[in-house]
Design a protein around this motif. Structure first.
Motif, mmCIF file in Angstrom:
data_model
loop_
_atom_site.group_PDB
_atom_site.id
_atom_site.type_symbol
_atom_site.label_atom_id
_atom_site.label_comp_id
_atom_site.label_asym_id
_atom_site.label_seq_id
_atom_site.Cartn_x
_atom_site.Cartn_y
_atom_site.Cartn_z
ATOM 1 N N ILE A 1 -37.524 -37.607 -50.458
ATOM 2 C CA ILE A 1 -38.442 -37.048 -49.471
ATOM 3 C C ILE A 1 -38.157 -35.568 -49.231
ATOM 4 O O ILE A 1 -39.076 -34.749 -49.154
ATOM 5 N N VAL A 2 -36.871 -35.229 -49.112
ATOM 6 C CA VAL A 2 -36.512 -33.825 -48.864
ATOM 7 C C VAL A 2 -36.948 -32.940 -50.028
ATOM 8 O O VAL A 2 -37.527 -31.871 -49.826
ATOM 9 N N THR B 1 -40.750 -32.714 -50.009
ATOM 10 C CA THR B 1 -41.177 -31.842 -48.915
ATOM 11 C C THR B 1 -40.985 -30.380 -49.305
ATOM 12 O O THR B 1 -41.874 -29.544 -49.125
ATOM 13 N N TYR B 2 -39.814 -30.076 -49.850
ATOM 14 C CA TYR B 2 -39.530 -28.695 -50.235
ATOM 15 C C TYR B 2 -40.475 -28.221 -51.339
ATOM 16 O O TYR B 2 -41.030 -27.124 -51.259
ATOM 17 N N HIS C 1 -44.075 -27.854 -49.957
ATOM 18 C CA HIS C 1 -44.103 -26.756 -48.982
ATOM 19 C C HIS C 1 -44.122 -25.426 -49.734
ATOM 20 O O HIS C 1 -44.880 -24.520 -49.391
ATOM 21 N N ILE D 1 -43.807 -27.155 -43.501
ATOM 22 C CA ILE D 1 -42.783 -28.161 -43.805
ATOM 23 C C ILE D 1 -43.215 -29.507 -43.237
ATOM 24 O O ILE D 1 -43.102 -30.548 -43.904
ATOM 25 N N ASP E 1 -46.296 -30.587 -42.636
ATOM 26 C CA ASP E 1 -47.403 -31.147 -43.410
ATOM 27 C C ASP E 1 -46.911 -31.709 -44.749
ATOM 28 O O ASP E 1 -47.393 -32.742 -45.203
ATOM 29 N N ALA E 2 -45.961 -31.013 -45.372
ATOM 30 C CA ALA E 2 -45.432 -31.483 -46.657
ATOM 31 C C ALA E 2 -44.706 -32.824 -46.459
ATOM 32 O O ALA E 2 -44.850 -33.743 -47.265
ATOM 33 N N TYR E 3 -43.966 -32.929 -45.373
ATOM 34 C CA TYR E 3 -43.256 -34.176 -45.047
ATOM 35 C C TYR E 3 -44.260 -35.288 -44.732
ATOM 36 O O TYR E 3 -44.147 -36.403 -45.234
ATOM 37 N N TYR E 4 -45.239 -34.955 -43.923
ATOM 38 C CA TYR E 4 -46.312 -35.900 -43.561
ATOM 39 C C TYR E 4 -47.004 -36.399 -44.828
ATOM 40 O O TYR E 4 -47.283 -37.590 -44.974
ATOM 41 N N CYS F 1 -45.714 -36.683 -47.826
ATOM 42 C CA CYS F 1 -44.819 -37.620 -48.506
ATOM 43 C C CYS F 1 -44.896 -38.998 -47.870
ATOM 44 O O CYS F 1 -44.984 -40.016 -48.568
#
Lengths: 264, 264
Positions: A163-164, A167-168, A171, A178, A180-183, A185
Motif C-alpha cells: 500500500i505504501v 500510494t507513493y 502520488h 497522498i 487520494d493515492a491511498y484512498y 489503493c
C-alpha cells in the motif's frame, strides 16, 4: 429443528444488521457530502450560465456539447482498446474491480466481456487463493516457530508495504494527493473500484509509459494476492480462536485453511 | 517436499494461465472495440470543431465547459447524497459493486467510505453466505430426496428468474435495450460494476420514484444472495465430485459447505 432455527435466526439477524448498517452509512454520507454537493451544483450552474450567455449557445447545442464532452473522457485519456489499454481493462474485469474508466461500447464487446468474466473471475480467485496460500506457507517455513499471530503480522506488514509503495507511486506519477493515492489503493484492493481515480489516464500513459503500465497492473494483481493472503489468515485466526476440534455437527465448520494447518 | 513442489507448481501454472487469459482477452477486446472507438473519436472531433467554429469558443472556455459538463453528470442524475441516493451508494459500497456513478468528493467522505467498507464488506459477505445456505437448505428440505444436481438446477432457475425480472424491469423503466439491461444485471452480480449503465439516474428517480429505488436496491441484494447460493452449490458439486472422504493430508481440503453437508 433447533439447529435450523438457530441458523435462520442468524441469517435474519445478519440481514437486519446489514440493513441497519446501510441506513447508518446513508445518514453519515448524506451529512458528509450533501453540503459540498450543493456547492458544486451552484458552481456548475453559475459557470454554465456565464458560458451560455457569453457565447449565446442554443439549448440544443449546449446539450450536444455536454454529451460530446462526456463521451470524450475515455478518449482523451488514451487509446483504451489498443493493447495496453485492453490488457488493463481485462485485468480490471477478472479482478472484479471494474473501474469503468472504459467499458465496451459494441454489443459484441459487451457479450465477450460477460463470457470473459464468467471464466476469468473464478480463474483469478483460484489463482489468488493459491498464491496467498503459498505466501503464507513460505512465511511460516521461514519463521520456523510461528503462531497465527506472527503470520498475520508479517502478512499485514507486507500488505502495508504494498500500500505504501502504491500510494507513493501514484502520488508521484498521477500527481494525486497522498490521501487520494491511498484512498485509490483501498478502493482498488476492496474491489469496489469506483473509477473516480484511475491510473494510466493522463499524459497518454497507456501508449507512452509501458513500464508504468506494467507496474500499475502488477501492483493491482500483487496487491490483491497479498490481500487474499491476509484475509485467509484472518479467517484462520478467527476460526482457530472459536473452534475446539472439528466438531461438524453443531458448529460452522472451519475454513479449508484451518483444516490444512491442523492436518500438517 | 513433494507436496510443496506440487502446490508451488499449481500456483505457477495458475499465474501463467491467468496471464495468458488476460493476453487473450486484451487481443479480443482490441479487435472488438478499436474500430468503434476510432469512429467515436472522429465523431467527437468533428462535432467539437463544428461547435467551436460556430460559436468561436476560446480554448480555455472550451476546456472549462468540458470540465463542468463532466462534473455535472452525477448532479444531473439527481441528488446523490440525499437519503435515497446515499442508501443506494452505501449498498453499492458494501457489495463491492462500486458503480462510481457517484463517489465521495470530500476528504471526510472518502475516509468514512473506507472505514464503512472495512466493516461493511465482511458483514455483507457473511450475510450473503448465511442467506445462501438457508436458501439451499430450504430447497433441499422442500424437495426431500434431492441430489446436488437438483439443488443446483433449482438455484439456477431462481437465479434465472431474478435475472429475467431484473432485465425486464430495467429495460422497461430505464429504457435500456433488453441486451443492455441483461448486461447490466451480469456486470452487477459479478460485482464488476463498471458504472456504464446505472439505474436511478434518470428522471430524478432517486427523489421521485421511491418504490423503484427500493426495488432496485432489493434487486441488487437479492440477486447477489441468490448468486452466492449458486456459487456455494457449484463449489459443493465440484468438491464432492473430486473428494473421497475428508483425507486432509495429501488433498486440498473441501470447502466448509461440503463438510457441512457431510456432517448433516
Amino acid at each position: 429443528m433447533n439447529q435450523i432455527d438457530g441458523k435462520s435466526a442468524r441469517a435474519l439477524l445478519l440481514i437486519l444488521s446489514t440493513f441497519t448498517y446501510l441506513l447508518f452509512g446513508a445518514m453519515i454520507f448524506d451529512k458528509l457530502e450533501s453540503e459540498d454537493d450543493n456547492r458544486v451544483r451552484d458552481e456548475i450552474e453559475r459557470v454554465t450560465e456565464r458560458l451560455k450567455n457569453k457565447y449565446n449557445l442554443s439549448e440544443r447545442d449546449m446539450h450536444l456539447f455536454e454529451a460530446i464532452a462526456i463521451k470524450s473522457i475515455p478518449q482523451q485519456a488514451g487509446y483504451q482498446w489498443q493493447f495496453a489499454g485492453a490488457f488493463y481493462f481485462a485485468t480490471v474485469v477478472i479482478t472484479t474491480v471494474g473501474y469503468g474508466h472504459s467499458a465496451p461500447s459494441t454489443l459484441a464487446g459487451k457479450l465477450f466481456c460477460m463470457i470473459f468474466a464468467l471464466f476469468g473471475i473464478p480463474m483469478g480467485l483460484v489463482m489468488f487463493q493459491s498464491i496467498g496460500e503459498r505466501v503464507n506457507t513460505f512465511i511460516a517455513y521461514s519463521l520456523h516457530k510461528v503462531t497465527p499471530t506472527h503470520l498475520l503480522m508479517v502478512s499485514f506488514t507486507i500488505g502495508l508495504l504494498v500500500i505504501v509503495s502504491g500510494t507513493y507511486m501514484f502520488h508521484t506519477i498521477e500527481k494525486w494527493s497522498i490521501f487520494d493515492a491511498y484512498y485509490f489503493c483501498m478502493i482498488t484492493f476492496s474491489t469496489i473500484g469506483f473509477g473516480d481515480l484511475v491510473p494510466l489516464q493522463q499524459t497518454n500513459a497507456l501508449q507512452e509509459k509501458p513500464l508504468y503500465v506494467f507496474a500499475t497492473i502488477l501492483f493491482i494483481l500483487v496487491g490483491l494476492a497479498v490481500f487474499s493472503a491476509c484475509v485467509n489468515l484472518l479467517v484462520l485466526g478467527f476460526m482457530a480462536s472459536n473452534a475446539d476440534e472439528v466438531t461438524a455437527a453443531n458448529r460452522e465448520p472451519p475454513s479449508a485453511i484451518v483444516l490444512e494447518r491442523f492436518a500438517r
